[in-house]
Write a protein that holds these residues in place. Structure first.
Motif, PDB file in Angstrom:
ATOM      1  N   ALA A  22     -17.650 -16.810 -52.489  1.00  0.00           N
ATOM      2  CA  ALA A  22     -16.601 -17.020 -51.610  1.00  0.00           C
ATOM      3  C   ALA A  22     -15.382 -17.022 -52.486  1.00  0.00           C
ATOM      4  CB  ALA A  22     -16.387 -18.253 -50.971  1.00  0.00           C
ATOM      5  N   LYS A  23     -15.248 -17.160 -53.772  1.00  0.00           N
ATOM      6  CA  LYS A  23     -14.112 -17.065 -54.820  1.00  0.00           C
ATOM      7  C   LYS A  23     -13.842 -15.833 -55.320  1.00  0.00           C
ATOM      8  CE  LYS A  23     -14.619 -21.900 -55.900  1.00  0.00           C
ATOM      9  NZ  LYS A  23     -15.721 -22.362 -54.999  1.00  0.00           N
ATOM     10  N   THR A  24     -14.906 -14.912 -55.362  1.00  0.00           N
ATOM     11  CA  THR A  24     -14.675 -13.619 -55.957  1.00  0.00           C
ATOM     12  C   THR A  24     -13.774 -12.467 -55.148  1.00  0.00           C
ATOM     13  OG1 THR A  24     -15.933 -11.614 -56.822  1.00  0.00           O
ATOM     14  CG2 THR A  24     -16.747 -12.453 -54.873  1.00  0.00           C
ATOM     15  N   GLN A  25     -13.075 -11.845 -56.081  1.00  0.00           N
ATOM     16  CA  GLN A  25     -12.095 -10.860 -55.625  1.00  0.00           C
ATOM     17  C   GLN A  25     -12.420  -9.505 -56.361  1.00  0.00           C
ATOM     18  OE1 GLN A  25      -9.673 -11.235 -53.279  1.00  0.00           O
ATOM     19  NE2 GLN A  25     -10.481 -13.591 -53.167  1.00  0.00           N
ATOM     20  N   LYS A  26     -13.276  -9.502 -57.212  1.00  0.00           N
ATOM     21  CA  LYS A  26     -13.365  -8.531 -58.028  1.00  0.00           C
ATOM     22  C   LYS A  26     -14.922  -7.723 -57.989  1.00  0.00           C
ATOM     23  CE  LYS A  26      -9.678  -8.777 -60.308  1.00  0.00           C
ATOM     24  NZ  LYS A  26      -9.296  -9.327 -61.629  1.00  0.00           N
ATOM     25  N   LEU A  27     -15.787  -8.382 -57.076  1.00  0.00           N
ATOM     26  CA  LEU A  27     -17.031  -7.989 -56.943  1.00  0.00           C
ATOM     27  C   LEU A  27     -17.195  -6.711 -56.286  1.00  0.00           C
ATOM     28  CD1 LEU A  27     -20.039  -9.042 -57.360  1.00  0.00           C
ATOM     29  CD2 LEU A  27     -20.076 -10.117 -55.223  1.00  0.00           C
ATOM     30  N   LYS A  28     -17.984  -5.708 -56.633  1.00  0.00           N
ATOM     31  CA  LYS A  28     -17.993  -4.490 -55.826  1.00  0.00           C
ATOM     32  C   LYS A  28     -19.661  -4.233 -55.649  1.00  0.00           C
ATOM     33  CE  LYS A  28     -14.137  -2.117 -58.597  1.00  0.00           C
ATOM     34  NZ  LYS A  28     -13.993  -1.086 -59.590  1.00  0.00           N
ATOM     35  N   LYS A  29     -20.440  -4.718 -56.195  1.00  0.00           N
ATOM     36  CA  LYS A  29     -21.944  -4.361 -55.941  1.00  0.00           C
ATOM     37  C   LYS A  29     -22.415  -5.716 -55.632  1.00  0.00           C
ATOM     38  CE  LYS A  29     -22.163  -0.300 -58.583  1.00  0.00           C
ATOM     39  NZ  LYS A  29     -22.696   0.469 -59.932  1.00  0.00           N
ATOM     40  N   LEU A  30     -23.298  -5.811 -54.677  1.00  0.00           N
ATOM     41  CA  LEU A  30     -24.021  -7.210 -54.175  1.00  0.00           C
ATOM     42  C   LEU A  30     -25.460  -6.840 -53.836  1.00  0.00           C
ATOM     43  CD1 LEU A  30     -24.066  -9.922 -54.116  1.00  0.00           C
ATOM     44  CD2 LEU A  30     -23.383  -9.868 -51.593  1.00  0.00           C
ATOM     45  N   HIS A  31     -26.458  -7.343 -54.724  1.00  0.00           N
ATOM     46  CA  HIS A  31     -27.776  -6.974 -54.483  1.00  0.00           C
ATOM     47  C   HIS A  31     -28.363  -8.266 -53.763  1.00  0.00           C
ATOM     48  CE1 HIS A  31     -27.754  -3.444 -56.881  1.00  0.00           C
ATOM     49  NE2 HIS A  31     -26.901  -3.961 -57.700  1.00  0.00           N
ATOM     50  N   VAL A  32     -28.935  -8.570 -52.547  1.00  0.00           N
ATOM     51  CA  VAL A  32     -29.135  -9.583 -51.879  1.00  0.00           C
ATOM     52  C   VAL A  32     -31.065  -9.593 -51.489  1.00  0.00           C
ATOM     53  CG1 VAL A  32     -29.007 -11.174 -49.871  1.00  0.00           C
ATOM     54  CG2 VAL A  32     -26.923 -10.025 -51.074  1.00  0.00           C
ATOM     55  N   HIS A  33     -31.624 -10.570 -51.757  1.00  0.00           N
ATOM     56  CA  HIS A  33     -33.063 -10.576 -51.182  1.00  0.00           C
ATOM     57  C   HIS A  33     -33.261 -12.129 -50.630  1.00  0.00           C
ATOM     58  CE1 HIS A  33     -37.242 -10.764 -51.079  1.00  0.00           C
ATOM     59  NE2 HIS A  33     -37.260 -11.641 -51.884  1.00  0.00           N
ATOM     60  N   ILE A  34     -33.717 -11.865 -49.395  1.00  0.00           N
ATOM     61  CA  ILE A  34     -34.137 -13.400 -48.843  1.00  0.00           C
ATOM     62  C   ILE A  34     -35.451 -13.364 -48.523  1.00  0.00           C
ATOM     63  CG2 ILE A  34     -33.469 -14.548 -46.604  1.00  0.00           C
ATOM     64  CD1 ILE A  34     -31.446 -12.610 -45.990  1.00  0.00           C
TER      65      ILE A  34
END
Length: 1004
Positions: A583-595
């Motif tokens: 929630a604090k990030t401003q620079k993130l470009k790539k996010l990998h999510v596994h549920i």
């Protein structure tokens, strides 16, 4: 190894101080005459540890050991130990179960943190205990049961309770005749053992024999405690052994036991903390899960009542922790609860009243350590306290780097811990006895003191010979993913705060929290830089470490270092920490999510806890998922890998990507969306929302089953003028011929340039529909991937016409289809036509023989635009290879990349290949993987590779399969010619182009 009687002797011997133990040895050397036993050489007695001395006694004077030690205890004025020895004495004919009952009753009373009656604890684990009974119901089938839960959540306590109840006749009476409780935490110094040796050590002095035990393996249960702390690699899948009597490397024994190679008829019960699950769980055969959760409020109240022995005080403590939001942390595990209570107890005793015990693990550990330390050394100068504390921290850090958790008196002495201080640490419950040695009261307490070491270090230039630097520690955690280091890393973050420094300063002097914080930041910044060879691999551990830090400024600084993160959501803690930090990030470009499967389940399962907790967790999960989704609008790449969504979570995700007054459509930056192995697309809203984002160019749905209705829904969006998708990867989506026709109609809208339909049952009819569109002048498709699509030579007839009409297609992948020579000859006719623009043709695994090589050679010599030809995994023999090499020597051949791997030609062709390598100026990549060359043939190739006219940059070859002499030849060429010789050199690129994704694991 300790036997049960040995346990009793050792238990007495460990109560001796070092001075008393030396006196005991001196007297023992003189006792042999009185007891008429064979003399024990003094040099053996003098050098023996307590465990070794116990072994010597049972070896030289079996049957008299108890009389001897009782007599000697009286002679050194330890009548208390003489009485204890008589009480612990066991008849040789005692059963194994009776002996284990004595041992585990002692362990339960002394070494666990359950400060209450058994029936109260039993009530708190009622569901888990019921599951423990049910999973082993079938008497004929071997079972592997796994107790899962967070660190220090009570898994070991649960296993000990199970063992104690079996010995007491309360559990598994008709199921298991023998239960062996093996504590792996004690085995890190043992490099070789046998399973028989382990069992014999437990059976020693009982009436049963190993033959009795193994007469019915189905009635044996092994309980394995501390797998996550074992330093050996258990992920082995080779060299496993079924011989339980053979001396083997420790990891081979336990890998073989876990994977049901050794004693496959026996059953297993083991515990795994969250960090160890990805490594160990996949090795298990059909595991049954038992999930241990935190304490509920009624249990906490009971715990407080029994701990403080005062109901009024217990209620006061409960109300205070609840009102200050600390109860949720304390209730997570028995050990945290015990530390918090101990801290408050010391404070109340000193008249300090109620003060915060901490809202994170680090702060609870720090408060506990400071309060306990003050109980003895409150009036000592800080420099003396610091020196004392440093000896304990050095011991912890040294043991962590050596990956051991049990250490000797010599280890303590070497690290400056005196006999008197050892007694103090034991009294403070920082240390406890473990057999002949010592260990920290809990493995996580060792992790805490190891972390604290880095705040008490000497000046630079005085490095410890074993303990490595803080950056090296951080890399072990966040780059190499060493599970036993995870909490040490988190504690470093937690101590590197102004709050922790303020707690520690009055007792220990200045704590350089800012310096350490900057050292952490510097290390993580290097991991975030593109040119760094070491990359952050364990994002989740970083989230949890930042959660321990609690300083928002530092959290934001660190998280903004990284443009790419991976989140594996397996429990509420992982979701909570990820949501809080992202929630604090401003620079993130790539996010990998596994549920994880069932994480967002809306169906209550009684085995997972009570209904109230389930409803609370469900609401909390949705809340945290909503927070995490808030960062999506700013991403360029979103990878939802093997995500198991329910309707609610899918709607939240869609809402996060829908334009609003805060985020208009132009604010969204997403360029690439991957949803491999997706199990739920809902009503299709996901397609309508995501595919119309203005910057989205790539969509990958590999492994997600798409019905014809779902494909139709998808295609309706692809045809919209607002959709700009250029790369469509739909491999392994169970797309039928009919659905293939729907997808084909999208290609006339001048957008899709790369289409992958690999591993779908398209059949010839699907390709026919596709080729009709390929001939359309509005189709701008450049890359078409059709491997494993159930095609034969008939499909090649349809492709023939398409190749002549389409002006854009440059890559065609037809690998792993039964085209045979007939089909390839049809394609060759099209390739020779000047109107064909194809540059790459992949034909691996198409059942080709040398008979098609004449047609292929004609293409190579007449068509200058064909740059890549992959013919691997076929049955091309010497004659075909010679034809291809002749074509390569033709000056009109402009081929750059040729795959001949896994074909059936012999070393005789090496001369032709060598000639082609020195003649073809354009050839830069050649794959000869999985082909066996003798040394002479390889020498011919190496001479060609070293020739000044050879321009090859990449050679596919498995060097590990060659002789040492051949390896040396290739290494010399590699160094001299700057040539990359690689095993499976194109696999990564081929998977990427096809959009193939592996089923999720933590290292993907």
């Amino acid at each position: 190894m300790e036997g049960p009687s040995g346990f009793g002797v050792n238990h007495c011997l460990q109560k001796l101080s070092d001075v008393e133990f030396l006196k005991f040895k001196e007297l023992l050397s003189k006792e042999t005459e009185e007891f008429k036993i064979k003399p024990i050489p003094w040099n053996k007695i003098e050098m023996a540890s307590r465990t070794k001395l116990m072994t010597l006694l049972f070896t030289h004077c079996p049957g008299q050991v108890w009389d001897i030690v009782s007599s000697l205890f009286l002679q050194i004025n330890r009548a208390d130990l003489s009485i204890m020895a008589q009480e612990l004495r066991r008849d040789k004919q005692s059963s194994y179960k009776e002996i284990m009952k004595t041992i585990f009753q002692y362990i339960w009373n002394v070494e666990t943190f359950i400060c209450m009656k058994d029936e109260i604890y039993q009530a708190t684990i009622e569901m888990q205990y019921k599951a423990l009974q049910e999973v082993f119901d079938c008497p004929l089938e071997p079972v592997t049961a796994v107790v899962l839960g967070s660190e220090a959540q009570g898994k070991t306590t649960f296993l000990r309770k199970a063992m104690l109840d079996w010995t007491s006749g309360k559990l598994w009476q008709n199921r298991f005749q023998y239960v062996f409780f093996i504590s792996l935490i004690s085995l890190n110094n043992v490099t070789e053992l046998s399973l028989a040796e382990l069992m014999l050590a437990k059976l020693s002095q009982s009436s049963e024999t190993l033959e009795d035990v193994l007469s019915d393996p189905k009635r044996i249960l092994f309980i394995l405690e501390g797998l996550e702390f074992l330093k050996f690699d258990l992920e082995l899948r080779t060299n496993l052994c079924d011989d339980w009597g053979k001396m083997l490397p420790t990891q081979i024994v336990f890998s073989s036991l876990l994977q049901k190679v050794m004693l496959p008829e026996s059953s297993l019960l083991l515990e795994l903390g969250n960090p160890s699950v990805p490594k160990i769980y996949p090795l298990l055969r059909y595991p049954r899960d038992i999930i241990v959760t935190g304490f509920n409020d009624p249990f906490i109240k009971c715990y407080f009542t029994y701990f403080f022995k005062n109901t009024q005080k217990a209620v006061q403590v409960f109300n205070y922790l609840q009102s200050t939001n600390q109860l949720s942390v304390v209730r997570r595990s028995p050990f945290l609860c015990w530390m918090a209570c101990s801290t408050l107890k010391w404070r109340l005793k000193r008249g300090e009243g109620m003060k915060s015990v901490g809202e994170t693990d680090s702060s609870i550990y720090t408060n506990f350590m400071v309060s306990t330390f003050r109980s003895v050394y409150d009036n000592c100068p800080p420099n003396q306290n610091r020196a004392r504390l440093k000896t304990l921290c050095t011991l912890a850090a040294e043991a962590m780097w050596k990956q051991v958790f049990v250490f000797t008196s010599e280890d303590l002495r070497r690290n400056g811990i005196s006999e008197s201080e050892k007694a103090v640490w034991l009294g403070m419950n920082f240390l406890q006895h473990r057999g002949d040695g010592f260990m920290f009261y809990h493995p996580l307490l060792q992790s805490y003191f190891a972390a604290l070491f880095y705040f008490l270090r000497q000046e630079r230039g005085t490095a410890h010979p074993i303990i490595r630097s803080l950056p090296q520690l951080l890399k072990e955690v966040y780059v190499h993913g060493q599970t036993q280091w995870l909490m040490t890393g988190a504690f470093v973050f937690g101590i590197a705060t102004e709050k922790a420094a303020a707690m520690l300063k009055p007792l220990f002097g200045f704590i350089p929290s800012k310096e350490v914080e900057q050292e952490i930041f510097k290390c993580l910044r290097s991991l975030s830089q593109a040119e760094c060879s070491e990359k952050l691999m364990n994002s989740q551990s970083l989230f949890e470490s930042l959660h321990e830090n609690e300083e928002e400024r530092f959290e934001t600084q660190v998280i903004d270092l990284f443009e790419e993160m991976t989140v594996d959501i397996s429990n509420i803690d992982t979701l909570l920490s990820a949501a809080k930090i992202l929630a604090k990030t401003q620079k993130l470009k790539k996010l990998h999510v596994h549920i994880q499967h069932n994480f967002f389940s809306e169906i209550y399962n009684p085995e997972d806890g009570d209904l109230e907790d389930f409803e609370f967790n469900k609401r909390n999960n949705i809340k945290q998922w909503s927070i995490l989704c808030e960062c999506v609008y700013n991403l360029q790449v979103l990878d939802l890998d093997c995500c198991n969504f329910n309707e609610t979570t899918l709607k939240i995700l869609c809402a996060s990507m829908s334009p609003s007054s805060t985020y208009p459509l132009t604010a969204f930056k997403l360029q690439s969306l991957s949803c491999p192995f997706m199990t739920n697309f809902g009503d299709g809203a996901l397609f309508h929302i995501f595919l119309q984002l203005p910057n989205l160019k790539s969509v990958n749905l590999y492994g997600s089953n798409l019905s014809n209705d779902m494909v139709e829904n998808l295609c309706s969006v692809l045809k919209c003028t607002t959709c700009g998708v250029e790369e469509l990867l739909l491999g392994k989506c169970d797309i039928s011929s009919k659905a293939c026709g729907m997808i084909a109609t999208c290609l006339i809208y001048r957008k899709v340039k790369h289409l992958s339909l690999v591993e779908n049952p398209l059949k010839n009819k699907g390709v026919m529909l596709l080729c009709e569109i390929l001939k359309h002048p509005s189709c701008v498709l450049e890359t078409l991937m059709l491997s494993r699509c159930c095609l034969n030579f008939i499909a090649c007839g349809h492709l023939y016409e398409a190749l002549l009409c389409n002006k854009y297609l440059s890559l065609l992948d037809l690998s792993s289809n039964v085209l045979k020579d007939t089909g390839v000859n049809i394609l060759c006719e099209a390739l020779k036509d000047p109107k064909c623009t194809l540059q790459e043709l992949w034909l691996s695994g198409c059942f080709l023989t040398s008979d098609c090589c004449g047609g292929i050679s004609a293409v190579l010599t007449s068509k200058k635009n064909l740059k890549t030809l992959k013919l691997g995994k076929n049955n091309i023999e010497d004659a075909g290879i010679k034809q291809l090499c002749e074509a390569l020597r033709n000056p009109d051949c402009k081929l750059q990349c040729l795959g001949l791997d896994m074909n059936d030609f012999k070393t005789d062709c090496c001369e032709d290949l060598a000639s082609a390598l020195t003649t073809c100026k354009t050839l830069t990549s050649l794959n000869l993987d999985w082909i066996t060359f003798d040394h002479d043939g390889l020498q011919l190739l190496c001479e060609a590779l070293s020739h000044k006219s050879c321009n090859l940059k990449v050679l596919g070859l498995d060097k590990s399969a060659l002789t040492e002499e051949s390896k040396m030849l290739l290494q010399a060429v590699e160094m001299k010619e700057k040539l990359d010789i690689l095993h499976c050199p194109w696999v990564k690129e081929e998977r990427k182009r096809r959009g193939v994704r592996l089923v999720w694991n933590s290292t993907n």
